[in-house]
Design an enzyme around this catalytic site. Structure first.
Site, PDB file in Angstrom:
ATOM      1  N   HIS A 179     127.793  16.389  53.540  1.00  0.00           N
ATOM      2  CA  HIS A 179     126.774  16.088  54.339  1.00  0.00           C
ATOM      3  C   HIS A 179     126.179  17.333  54.450  1.00  0.00           C
ATOM      4  O   HIS A 179     125.248  17.544  54.893  1.00  0.00           O
ATOM      5  CB  HIS A 179     126.381  14.939  56.044  1.00  0.00           C
ATOM      6  N   GLY A 180     127.293  18.074  54.756  1.00  0.00           N
ATOM      7  CA  GLY A 180     126.429  19.718  55.580  1.00  0.00           C
ATOM      8  C   GLY A 180     127.432  20.695  55.579  1.00  0.00           C
ATOM      9  O   GLY A 180     128.805  20.234  55.984  1.00  0.00           O
TER      10      GLY A 180
END
Length: 467
Positions: free
Chosen positions: A322-323
C-alpha cells in the site's frame, strides 16, 4: 488524468468511445492500446517507456515459458518465470522502496544508500502485479501464452483499471482480450455503474474527506476522544467511497468497452469478523496474495507455527504494497495478528456473540486500523491513537466536535447508509417497470449533480492514485 475530472468526462472518454466504436473489430485492441498509453502519459509521460519495457519483458517471458513447457524443458521454463519475477520486483522495489530503505538506514546512522527522490510511477503496484503473474499462469497451464504483443499490451494498459485496479489476472481476461461481444444492455449497465462510482467519489468521499483533513491537521493538544473517533470515522468512509467508487467506475468503463471485470468491494463495513472484512475489502488484492503468496507458502494446510508465519508474511507484504512507509507495514501486521488470532481461536469465540456485538467488534478494530493507515508519522499516529483512547489532553469533547458533527451529520448518515446494502435492497424491491423508468433519470441526475460539484471543486483528491 483521473475519472472524476471534467477533462476525462467530457473530452477523453467521449472521444475514445466514439473512435473505439467506429474502428473495425480487428483493429480495436490496437486503437485501445494507443488510447491507454495517452491516458497514462497524460499524468506520467516520463514513465511510458518503463511501462512499455515491462510489457515487452513479460510478453517475451511468457513466450519462452510456453516454448520450454511444450518441449518438456521444465528447468528453463522455471528460470524464465523466475527472471520475470525478479525483474518486476526489482523495478517495483527501486521506484517504490529505495528511498524508504535509504532514509531508514540514514536515520540509523548508516549512510549506505543515496536517496534518489524519484517520483513514483502512477499505478505501478497495480500493473506490476498484473504483468508479473502472467508467466506464472502460463507455466501452471492456467493461461495460454499470448501471441499478439498488441493484445498483451492492451491487457496491461487498460485505462479503466490501469492506475487503481481492480487487479486483474491475465487468465481472467484472456478470452475477452482476444474476442469480446458488445451489447447495448452491457454498455448501458456500464454507464449506470460508472455514475454510481462517480457519485461515491465526488458526492461522498470528497465531502467526508474534508472532515478527516480537519482532524488530521488538528494539534494533539486539541484532540478530544469523540473528535478523534469522528475524524477516523470520516477517513474510513472517505477511503471506502474513494476506492470503491473508483473500482465501480472501472467496472463501468470496462463494460462500455465490452469487458467484464470482477467486483472489488462487497459492503465490507457490514462484516462480523476481521476475516470477513478482508473477504469483502479490495477483493482483487486479497485474491492475488492468496493465490500467488499464501497458497505457495503452504496456505493453512500446515502446522500452527507455519500457519502463523505464512499469515504474517502475507500481511506484512500486503501492508507494504500500500505504500513506501513503515506505518503501512505496521498496519498490515496489525491485521495479520488479528486474522491469525481469529483462525486459531478468536473466530470461534466471536461467532458465539450476538450479531450486533460481532459488528461492533469488527468496526472497532477496523477503525483503529485506519488511524494507523492514514498517519505516516509515528509520533502523530501515537498522539492520535492516544486521543482515541482518552490519553490526550483535550478531554471527551469540545465545541469543535459539536460544530463538525452538526455540519457533517447529513453527509455522514448518507455515507453510513450507502456503505450497507440498504439502497440496493430497496431498489430490487421496486417493480421492474418502475425501475426501468427511474434508472435513466437517476443516472442523468447523478451525472449532473456530480458534474456541478466538479465545476466548483477545489478538493478532489484520490487516495489510491499513486499505489
Amino acid at each position: 488524468m483521473v475519472f472524476s475530472s471534467l477533462l476525462f468526462l467530457f473530452l477523453y472518454l467521449p472521444v475514445v468511445l466514439a473512435v473505439y466504436y467506429v474502428t473495425p473489430l480487428r483493429w480495436r485492441n490496437g486503437m485501445l492500446l494507443i488510447a491507454n498509453l495517452v491516458f497514462y502519459g497524460w499524468g506520467e509521460p516520463t514513465y511510458i517507456v518503463l511501462m512499455v519495457f515491462t510489457i515487452v519483458a513479460d510478453y517475451i517471458a511468457g513466450r519462452f515459458v510456453a516454448r520450454f513447457k511444450s518441449q518438456g524443458r521444465d528447468g528453463p521454463a522455471r528460470a524464465a518465470v523466475a527472471a520475470a519475477l525478479v525483474l518486476n520486483l526489482a523495478i517495483l522495489f527501486f521506484f517504490k522502496y529505495w528511498d524508504l530503505i535509504a532514509s531508514t538506514l540514514r536515520g540509523w546512522g548508516l549512510d549506505l544508500l543515496p536517496t534518489l527522490g524519484l517520483s513514483l510511477p502512477i499505478g505501478i503496484s497495480f500493473y506490476t502485479f498484473q504483468t508479473m503473474t502472467y508467466p506464472v499462469d502460463v507455466y501452471r497451464g492456467d493461461a495460454q501464452a499470448q501471441k499478439s504483443l498488441v493484445n498483451f499490451g492492451t491487457f496491461v494498459t487498460l485505462f479503466p483499471q490501469l492506475i487503481a485496479g481492480p487487479i486483474i489476472k491475465y487468465k481472467e481476461l484472456a478470452d475477452q482480450v482476444d474476442c469480446r461481444e458488445y451489447h447495448v444492455e452491457q454498455f448501458a449497465n456500464g454507464v449506470h455503474m460508472f455514475v454510481i462510482g462517480l457519485g461515491k467519489k465526488v458526492l461522498l468521499a470528497n465531502n467526508i474527506g474534508m472532515l478527516w483533513d480537519a482532524y488530521k491537521a488538528m494539534p494533539a493538544g486539541e484532540l478530544t476522544v469523540l473528535g478523534a473517533w469522528l475524524g477516523v470515522l470520516a477517513f474510513s468512509l472517505q477511503l471506502y467511497f474513494d476506492f470503491s467508487g473508483y473500482s465501480d467506475m472501472a467496472v463501468g468503463l470496462g463494460r462500455m468497452l465490452g469487458f467484464e471485470f470482477l467486483k472489488n468491494f462487497d459492503y465490507p463495513y457490514i462484516s462480523r469478523s476481521v476475516t470477513e472484512f478482508w473477504r469483502r475489502w479490495h477483493i482483487s488484492l486479497g485474491s492475488w496474495f492468496r493465490e500467488y503468496v499464501y497458497i505457495p507458502l503452504g496456505g493453512n494446510r500446515v502446522s500452527r507455527g507455519r500457519l502463523c508465519f505464512n499469515l504474517m508474511v502475507v500481511w506484512g507484504l500486503t501492508g507494504l504494497w500500500h505504500g513506501a512507509s513503515w506505518n503501512f507495514l505496521l498496519w498490515g501486521l496489525y491485521f495479520g495478528v488479528l486474522i491469525m488470532a481469529e483462525k486459531l481461536w478468536l473466530g470461534r469465540l466471536v461467532a458465539s456473540w450476538p450479531r450486533a456485538v460481532q459488528h461492533i467488534y469488527t468496526l472497532f478494530l477496523v477503525l483503529v486500523s485506519w488511524a494507523i493507515f492514514a498517519l505516516e508519522d509515528f509520533g502523530h499516529m501515537g498522539q492520535y491513537l492516544a486521543a482515541m483512547f482518552g490519553f490526550a489532553g483535550g478531554g471527551l469533547a469540545d465545541p469543535a466536535f459539536g460544530y463538525y458533527l452538526r455540519s457533517y451529520l447529513p453527509t455522514l448518515c448518507a455515507g453510513i447508509l450507502a456503505a450497507t446494502p440498504l439502497f440496493a435492497g430497496l431498489w430490487h424491491k421496486l417493480p421492474k417497470k418502475v425501475g426501468m423508468v427511474l434508472l435513466p433519470l437517476l443516472v442523468l441526475a447523478g451525472l449532473l449533480v456530480s458534474t456541478a460539484y466538479l465545476v466548483d471543486a477545489t478538493y478532489n483528491p484520490f487516495l489510491y492514485f499513486r499505489f
